[in-house]
Write a protein that holds these residues in place. Sequence first.
Motif, PDB file in Angstrom:
ATOM      1  N   ALA A  58      -7.765  -5.623   0.811  1.00 54.01           N
ATOM      2  CA  ALA A  58      -7.361  -4.811   1.963  1.00 54.01           C
ATOM      3  C   ALA A  58      -6.733  -3.504   1.490  1.00 54.01           C
ATOM      4  O   ALA A  58      -6.991  -2.432   2.042  1.00 54.01           O
ATOM      5  N   HIS A  59      -5.924  -3.585   0.438  1.00 55.66           N
ATOM      6  CA  HIS A  59      -5.266  -2.418  -0.161  1.00 55.66           C
ATOM      7  C   HIS A  59      -6.330  -1.446  -0.689  1.00 55.66           C
ATOM      8  O   HIS A  59      -6.321  -0.259  -0.366  1.00 55.66           O
ATOM      9  N   LEU A  60      -7.263  -1.987  -1.465  1.00 51.25           N
ATOM     10  CA  LEU A  60      -8.327  -1.156  -2.030  1.00 51.25           C
ATOM     11  C   LEU A  60      -9.211  -0.554  -0.938  1.00 51.25           C
ATOM     12  O   LEU A  60      -9.634   0.602  -1.045  1.00 51.25           O
ATOM     13  N   ALA A  61      -9.476  -1.314   0.112  1.00 49.26           N
ATOM     14  CA  ALA A  61     -10.338  -0.828   1.191  1.00 49.26           C
ATOM     15  C   ALA A  61      -9.745   0.424   1.840  1.00 49.26           C
ATOM     16  O   ALA A  61     -10.484   1.330   2.238  1.00 49.26           O
ATOM     17  N   LYS A  62      -8.415   0.507   1.910  1.00 51.11           N
ATOM     18  CA  LYS A  62      -7.772   1.698   2.488  1.00 51.11           C
ATOM     19  C   LYS A  62      -8.043   2.926   1.612  1.00 51.11           C
ATOM     20  O   LYS A  62      -8.269   4.015   2.123  1.00 51.11           O
ATOM     21  N   TYR A  63      -8.020   2.740   0.289  1.00 51.00           N
ATOM     22  CA  TYR A  63      -8.340   3.869  -0.593  1.00 51.00           C
ATOM     23  C   TYR A  63      -9.817   4.224  -0.514  1.00 51.00           C
ATOM     24  O   TYR A  63     -10.183   5.395  -0.553  1.00 51.00           O
ATOM     25  N   PHE A  96       0.851  -1.196   0.000  1.00 45.55           N
ATOM     26  CA  PHE A  96       0.000   0.000   0.000  1.00 45.55           C
ATOM     27  C   PHE A  96       0.888   1.249   0.000  1.00 45.55           C
ATOM     28  O   PHE A  96       1.765   1.388   0.835  1.00 45.55           O
ATOM     29  N   GLN A  97       0.649   2.148  -0.950  1.00 47.56           N
ATOM     30  CA  GLN A  97       1.488   3.336  -1.125  1.00 47.56           C
ATOM     31  C   GLN A  97       0.923   4.585  -0.455  1.00 47.56           C
ATOM     32  O   GLN A  97       1.613   5.573  -0.323  1.00 47.56           O
ATOM     33  N   ASP A  98      -0.347   4.552  -0.084  1.00 47.75           N
ATOM     34  CA  ASP A  98      -1.020   5.719   0.500  1.00 47.75           C
ATOM     35  C   ASP A  98      -0.829   6.968  -0.371  1.00 47.75           C
ATOM     36  O   ASP A  98      -0.468   8.036   0.103  1.00 47.75           O
ATOM     37  N   LEU A  99      -1.060   6.787  -1.656  1.00 46.99           N
ATOM     38  CA  LEU A  99      -0.930   7.900  -2.594  1.00 46.99           C
ATOM     39  C   LEU A  99      -2.021   8.932  -2.333  1.00 46.99           C
ATOM     40  O   LEU A  99      -3.131   8.583  -1.924  1.00 46.99           O
ATOM     41  N   PRO A 100      -1.735  10.203  -2.594  1.00 45.83           N
ATOM     42  CA  PRO A 100      -2.806  11.203  -2.496  1.00 45.83           C
ATOM     43  C   PRO A 100      -3.865  10.908  -3.566  1.00 45.83           C
ATOM     44  O   PRO A 100      -3.551  10.341  -4.613  1.00 45.83           O
ATOM     45  N   LEU A 101      -5.092  11.273  -3.268  1.00 41.52           N
ATOM     46  CA  LEU A 101      -6.186  11.022  -4.218  1.00 41.52           C
ATOM     47  C   LEU A 101      -6.303  12.148  -5.238  1.00 41.52           C
ATOM     48  O   LEU A 101      -6.195  13.320  -4.895  1.00 41.52           O
ATOM     49  N   PRO A 123      -3.890  -1.061 -12.630  1.00 44.00           N
ATOM     50  CA  PRO A 123      -3.354   0.291 -12.445  1.00 44.00           C
ATOM     51  C   PRO A 123      -4.392   1.133 -11.701  1.00 44.00           C
ATOM     52  O   PRO A 123      -5.585   1.045 -11.988  1.00 44.00           O
ATOM     53  N   ILE A 124      -3.927   1.899 -10.724  1.00 46.09           N
ATOM     54  CA  ILE A 124      -4.867   2.744  -9.966  1.00 46.09           C
ATOM     55  C   ILE A 124      -4.384   4.179  -9.874  1.00 46.09           C
ATOM     56  O   ILE A 124      -5.015   4.998  -9.232  1.00 46.09           O
ATOM     57  N   ALA A 125      -3.247   4.471 -10.511  1.00 51.22           N
ATOM     58  CA  ALA A 125      -2.671   5.807 -10.330  1.00 51.22           C
ATOM     59  C   ALA A 125      -2.318   6.442 -11.664  1.00 51.22           C
ATOM     60  O   ALA A 125      -2.091   5.768 -12.659  1.00 51.22           O
ATOM     61  N   ASP A 126      -2.253   7.764 -11.629  1.00 49.48           N
ATOM     62  CA  ASP A 126      -1.871   8.549 -12.795  1.00 49.48           C
ATOM     63  C   ASP A 126      -0.937   9.657 -12.310  1.00 49.48           C
ATOM     64  O   ASP A 126      -0.931  10.007 -11.133  1.00 49.48           O
ATOM     65  N   VAL A 127      -0.171  10.190 -13.236  1.00 47.84           N
ATOM     66  CA  VAL A 127       0.730  11.285 -12.911  1.00 47.84           C
ATOM     67  C   VAL A 127      -0.008  12.590 -13.212  1.00 47.84           C
ATOM     68  O   VAL A 127      -0.406  12.832 -14.348  1.00 47.84           O
ATOM     69  N   ILE A 128      -0.199  13.378 -12.172  1.00 51.29           N
ATOM     70  CA  ILE A 128      -0.941  14.638 -12.285  1.00 51.29           C
ATOM     71  C   ILE A 128      -0.025  15.751 -11.795  1.00 51.29           C
ATOM     72  O   ILE A 128       0.390  15.737 -10.636  1.00 51.29           O
ATOM     73  N   ARG A 129       0.292  16.670 -12.705  1.00 48.85           N
ATOM     74  CA  ARG A 129       1.228  17.755 -12.393  1.00 48.85           C
ATOM     75  C   ARG A 129       2.491  17.240 -11.718  1.00 48.85           C
ATOM     76  O   ARG A 129       2.931  17.754 -10.704  1.00 48.85           O
ATOM     77  N   GLY A 130       3.040  16.165 -12.273  1.00 44.11           N
ATOM     78  CA  GLY A 130       4.311  15.631 -11.799  1.00 44.11           C
ATOM     79  C   GLY A 130       4.232  14.741 -10.574  1.00 44.11           C
ATOM     80  O   GLY A 130       5.246  14.232 -10.105  1.00 44.11           O
ATOM     81  N   GLN A 131       3.030  14.521 -10.040  1.00 43.74           N
ATOM     82  CA  GLN A 131       2.881  13.708  -8.830  1.00 43.74           C
ATOM     83  C   GLN A 131       2.005  12.493  -9.111  1.00 43.74           C
ATOM     84  O   GLN A 131       0.974  12.603  -9.771  1.00 43.74           O
ATOM     85  N   LEU A 132       2.424  11.329  -8.599  1.00 42.63           N
ATOM     86  CA  LEU A 132       1.630  10.115  -8.743  1.00 42.63           C
ATOM     87  C   LEU A 132       0.465  10.183  -7.761  1.00 42.63           C
ATOM     88  O   LEU A 132       0.666  10.377  -6.563  1.00 42.63           O
ATOM     89  N   LYS A 133      -0.766  10.053  -8.297  1.00 40.71           N
ATOM     90  CA  LYS A 133      -1.965  10.114  -7.455  1.00 40.71           C
ATOM     91  C   LYS A 133      -2.877   8.933  -7.775  1.00 40.71           C
ATOM     92  O   LYS A 133      -3.003   8.530  -8.931  1.00 40.71           O
ATOM     93  N   ALA A 134      -3.522   8.432  -6.741  1.00 34.38           N
ATOM     94  CA  ALA A 134      -4.523   7.385  -6.926  1.00 34.38           C
ATOM     95  C   ALA A 134      -5.786   8.031  -7.491  1.00 34.38           C
ATOM     96  O   ALA A 134      -6.224   9.071  -7.015  1.00 34.38           O
ATOM     97  N   VAL A 135      -6.358   7.413  -8.519  1.00 32.67           N
ATOM     98  CA  VAL A 135      -7.530   7.967  -9.195  1.00 32.67           C
ATOM     99  C   VAL A 135      -8.778   7.193  -8.741  1.00 32.67           C
ATOM    100  O   VAL A 135      -8.864   5.982  -8.960  1.00 32.67           O
ATOM    101  N   PRO A 136      -9.730   7.885  -8.096  1.00 34.19           N
ATOM    102  CA  PRO A 136     -10.920   7.186  -7.594  1.00 34.19           C
ATOM    103  C   PRO A 136     -11.602   6.285  -8.623  1.00 34.19           C
ATOM    104  O   PRO A 136     -11.972   5.155  -8.287  1.00 34.19           O
ATOM    105  N   ARG A 137     -11.756   6.737  -9.853  1.00 29.47           N
ATOM    106  CA  ARG A 137     -12.426   5.889 -10.857  1.00 29.47           C
ATOM    107  C   ARG A 137     -11.624   4.628 -11.159  1.00 29.47           C
ATOM    108  O   ARG A 137     -12.194   3.582 -11.438  1.00 29.47           O
ATOM    109  N   ALA A 138     -10.290   4.708 -11.079  1.00 29.68           N
ATOM    110  CA  ALA A 138      -9.446   3.525 -11.293  1.00 29.68           C
ATOM    111  C   ALA A 138      -9.584   2.565 -10.110  1.00 29.68           C
ATOM    112  O   ALA A 138      -9.634   1.345 -10.293  1.00 29.68           O
ATOM    113  N   ILE A 139      -9.672   3.113  -8.912  1.00 29.53           N
ATOM    114  CA  ILE A 139      -9.840   2.299  -7.706  1.00 29.53           C
ATOM    115  C   ILE A 139     -11.175   1.561  -7.769  1.00 29.53           C
ATOM    116  O   ILE A 139     -11.256   0.359  -7.500  1.00 29.53           O
TER     117      ILE A 139
END
Length: 139
Positions: free
Chosen positions: A115-120, A17-22, A73-89
Amino acid sequence: MAGGGGGYSAAMAVVEFQDLPLAGRDRRWDGDAAEKRARAWAGAEDKPNERYRKAFLWYDEKAPDKFGSYKFPIADVIRGQLKAVPRAIITAAAIIDGARGGAKIPQEDIPRIKAHLAKYYEKMGAQPPWEKKGEKKAS
């Protein structure tokens, strides 16, 4: 029974689990385009690396150097930062829960991915689909 026992090697393919910003809830999800951006962001032009892996939930640990080994895949690069994308989750959770023919990965990895997805889902203030159905963890 916590932690030990045989069969752990396959489960090692579940990305920690990376705890990426949403990203914003309304952000569109294009998995192919996100994967290309994650490759560039990670500097993984020739083969996947650990930074690239952060954008996914699962990979085939027998072939970690192949892009095709990475799934959900659950993340995308947004303005240079890797973020978890709710629709991907939400999409990944639906597949893990059996949509689109279900997940083509070892069954023993499913609980860790859930368990990983539940955290997001918690970060999004929502419940994963398997909790909405009242699924209890089988023991």
